[in-house]
Scaffold this motif. Sequence first.
Motif, PDB file in Angstrom:
ATOM      1  N   ASP A   1      16.454  -1.744   9.606  1.00  0.00           N
ATOM      2  CA  ASP A   1      17.234  -0.535   9.844  1.00  0.00           C
ATOM      3  C   ASP A   1      16.410   0.748   9.839  1.00  0.00           C
ATOM      4  N   THR A   2      15.108   0.662   9.550  1.00  0.00           N
ATOM      5  CA  THR A   2      14.204   1.806   9.674  1.00  0.00           C
ATOM      6  C   THR A   2      12.931   1.318  10.350  1.00  0.00           C
ATOM      7  N   PRO A   3      12.107   2.222  10.873  1.00  0.00           N
ATOM      8  CA  PRO A   3      10.876   1.780  11.537  1.00  0.00           C
ATOM      9  C   PRO A   3       9.956   0.959  10.636  1.00  0.00           C
ATOM     10  N   ALA A   4       9.774   1.402   9.380  1.00  0.00           N
ATOM     11  CA  ALA A   4       8.886   0.658   8.484  1.00  0.00           C
ATOM     12  C   ALA A   4       9.450  -0.714   8.150  1.00  0.00           C
ATOM     13  N   MET A   5      10.764  -0.783   7.904  1.00  0.00           N
ATOM     14  CA  MET A   5      11.370  -2.065   7.571  1.00  0.00           C
ATOM     15  C   MET A   5      11.261  -3.033   8.746  1.00  0.00           C
ATOM     16  N   LEU A   6      11.509  -2.549   9.947  1.00  0.00           N
ATOM     17  CA  LEU A   6      11.410  -3.406  11.120  1.00  0.00           C
ATOM     18  C   LEU A   6       9.966  -3.815  11.371  1.00  0.00           C
ATOM     19  N   ALA A   7       9.023  -2.907  11.117  1.00  0.00           N
ATOM     20  CA  ALA A   7       7.604  -3.237  11.272  1.00  0.00           C
ATOM     21  C   ALA A   7       7.210  -4.359  10.323  1.00  0.00           C
ATOM     22  N   LEU A   8       7.687  -4.307   9.091  1.00  0.00           N
ATOM     23  CA  LEU A   8       7.373  -5.359   8.128  1.00  0.00           C
ATOM     24  C   LEU A   8       7.961  -6.700   8.540  1.00  0.00           C
ATOM     25  N   GLN A   9       9.119  -6.670   9.175  1.00  0.00           N
ATOM     26  CA  GLN A   9       9.729  -7.927   9.615  1.00  0.00           C
ATOM     27  C   GLN A   9       8.985  -8.532  10.796  1.00  0.00           C
ATOM     28  N   CYS A  10       8.224  -7.718  11.519  1.00  0.00           N
ATOM     29  CA  CYS A  10       7.593  -8.178  12.760  1.00  0.00           C
ATOM     30  C   CYS A  10       6.083  -8.344  12.676  1.00  0.00           C
TER      31      CYS A  10
ATOM     32  N   ARG B   1       2.162  -9.327  11.635  1.00  0.00           N
ATOM     33  CA  ARG B   1       1.395 -10.489  11.187  1.00  0.00           C
ATOM     34  C   ARG B   1       0.427 -10.114  10.076  1.00  0.00           C
ATOM     35  N   ALA B   2       0.446  -8.855   9.682  1.00  0.00           N
ATOM     36  CA  ALA B   2      -0.454  -8.383   8.634  1.00  0.00           C
ATOM     37  C   ALA B   2      -0.042  -8.944   7.272  1.00  0.00           C
ATOM     38  N   THR B   3      -1.004  -9.026   6.364  1.00  0.00           N
ATOM     39  CA  THR B   3      -0.698  -9.366   4.980  1.00  0.00           C
ATOM     40  C   THR B   3       0.151  -8.257   4.372  1.00  0.00           C
ATOM     41  N   ILE B   4       1.201  -8.628   3.652  1.00  0.00           N
ATOM     42  CA  ILE B   4       2.105  -7.650   3.048  1.00  0.00           C
ATOM     43  C   ILE B   4       2.088  -7.809   1.537  1.00  0.00           C
TER      44      ILE B   4
ATOM     45  N   VAL C   1       6.789  -0.899  16.470  1.00  0.00           N
ATOM     46  CA  VAL C   1       5.823  -1.764  17.156  1.00  0.00           C
ATOM     47  C   VAL C   1       4.408  -1.246  16.912  1.00  0.00           C
ATOM     48  N   GLU C   2       4.242   0.055  16.981  1.00  0.00           N
ATOM     49  CA  GLU C   2       2.930   0.656  16.741  1.00  0.00           C
ATOM     50  C   GLU C   2       2.422   0.303  15.346  1.00  0.00           C
ATOM     51  N   TRP C   3       3.272   0.491  14.322  1.00  0.00           N
ATOM     52  CA  TRP C   3       2.846   0.201  12.947  1.00  0.00           C
ATOM     53  C   TRP C   3       2.596  -1.285  12.747  1.00  0.00           C
ATOM     54  N   ALA C   4       3.474  -2.132  13.269  1.00  0.00           N
ATOM     55  CA  ALA C   4       3.332  -3.579  13.075  1.00  0.00           C
ATOM     56  C   ALA C   4       2.048  -4.104  13.693  1.00  0.00           C
ATOM     57  N   GLN C   5       1.664  -3.577  14.856  1.00  0.00           N
ATOM     58  CA  GLN C   5       0.479  -4.076  15.539  1.00  0.00           C
ATOM     59  C   GLN C   5      -0.799  -3.414  15.032  1.00  0.00           C
ATOM     60  N   TRP C   6      -0.688  -2.186  14.544  1.00  0.00           N
ATOM     61  CA  TRP C   6      -1.872  -1.479  14.058  1.00  0.00           C
ATOM     62  C   TRP C   6      -2.354  -2.025  12.720  1.00  0.00           C
ATOM     63  N   ALA C   7      -1.445  -2.327  11.822  1.00  0.00           N
ATOM     64  CA  ALA C   7      -1.801  -2.672  10.442  1.00  0.00           C
ATOM     65  C   ALA C   7      -2.468  -4.039  10.343  1.00  0.00           C
ATOM     66  N   GLU C   8      -3.526  -4.110   9.545  1.00  0.00           N
ATOM     67  CA  GLU C   8      -4.108  -5.384   9.131  1.00  0.00           C
ATOM     68  C   GLU C   8      -3.578  -5.779   7.752  1.00  0.00           C
ATOM     69  N   ALA C   9      -3.068  -4.802   7.012  1.00  0.00           N
ATOM     70  CA  ALA C   9      -2.454  -5.040   5.708  1.00  0.00           C
ATOM     71  C   ALA C   9      -1.409  -3.958   5.488  1.00  0.00           C
ATOM     72  N   VAL C  10      -0.339  -4.328   4.796  1.00  0.00           N
ATOM     73  CA  VAL C  10       0.732  -3.377   4.484  1.00  0.00           C
ATOM     74  C   VAL C  10       1.010  -3.453   2.983  1.00  0.00           C
ATOM     75  N   ALA C  11       0.940  -2.322   2.298  1.00  0.00           N
ATOM     76  CA  ALA C  11       1.247  -2.253   0.867  1.00  0.00           C
ATOM     77  C   ALA C  11       2.486  -1.390   0.678  1.00  0.00           C
ATOM     78  N   VAL C  12       3.517  -1.951   0.055  1.00  0.00           N
ATOM     79  CA  VAL C  12       4.715  -1.179  -0.290  1.00  0.00           C
ATOM     80  C   VAL C  12       4.589  -0.821  -1.755  1.00  0.00           C
ATOM     81  N   TYR C  13       4.309   0.457  -2.022  1.00  0.00           N
ATOM     82  CA  TYR C  13       3.961   0.893  -3.369  1.00  0.00           C
ATOM     83  C   TYR C  13       4.508   2.295  -3.632  1.00  0.00           C
ATOM     84  N   PRO C  14       5.529   2.393  -4.486  1.00  0.00           N
ATOM     85  CA  PRO C  14       6.294   1.318  -5.117  1.00  0.00           C
ATOM     86  C   PRO C  14       7.425   0.853  -4.193  1.00  0.00           C
TER      87      PRO C  14
END
Length: 204
Positions: free
Chosen positions: A122-131, A133-136, A94-107
């Motif tokens: 199944d992990t915090p980052a994966m769940l954050a990406l699913q939740c 509103r930031a650009t991914i 929740v912290e990561w999902a709400q904090w981020a304005e943009a998310v880059a998965v690299y690589p």
Amino acid sequence: MVPTVSDNSGPIGPTSGSFSARRLLLVGTGAISVAFLPYWIKWLGLALPDVECRVVVTRSAERFVTRESLSAVNSSVAQLDAWPEEPRTTALHVEWAQWAEAVAVYPATVNFVSRFAAGMGDTPAMLALQCTRATIGIAPSLPPGAIDNPVLSRHLKEIQERPGVCVAPPEPGRSSTTGRHDAYVPPDLPTLLALMERSSGRMA
């Protein structure tokens, strides 16, 4: 099938005035090119000094890069994409999902792409990406033969169709295993960020 970019203007790396997000969550997964993340984090600090970057790496990424090296070139401590053992007042995803304005998965590995396309959390980052509103932005790294896999092609297509998500087309590159140019590697990080910025502009 390699995803394509419809914008014909070509990728241009962002500068401090052209990347609108000010809070970037940078997720590194277990492809060998994650070893270059310290370089790109240093670049971020020079090219985009107004952008606050938090770095998260998967367990498989730690085969190629350490959190210590990532933390040394960034203003915050790199975190592991794992559920914390100690209780927290705010859930990590929740912290990561709400904090981020943009998310880059690299690589982004084949495994990460497939889990993200399937809607897994199944992990915090994966769940954050699913939740979030930031650009991914997703930058796939594909081993030899993966580009012809119809299931992976479908996953990449599904990801590109999600609102607020863009995929940077991987480029033909040398496989560290075969020694031949039969792999597909992510473009440089500035290219991914430029694509994310254009995607964000289309959302506005």
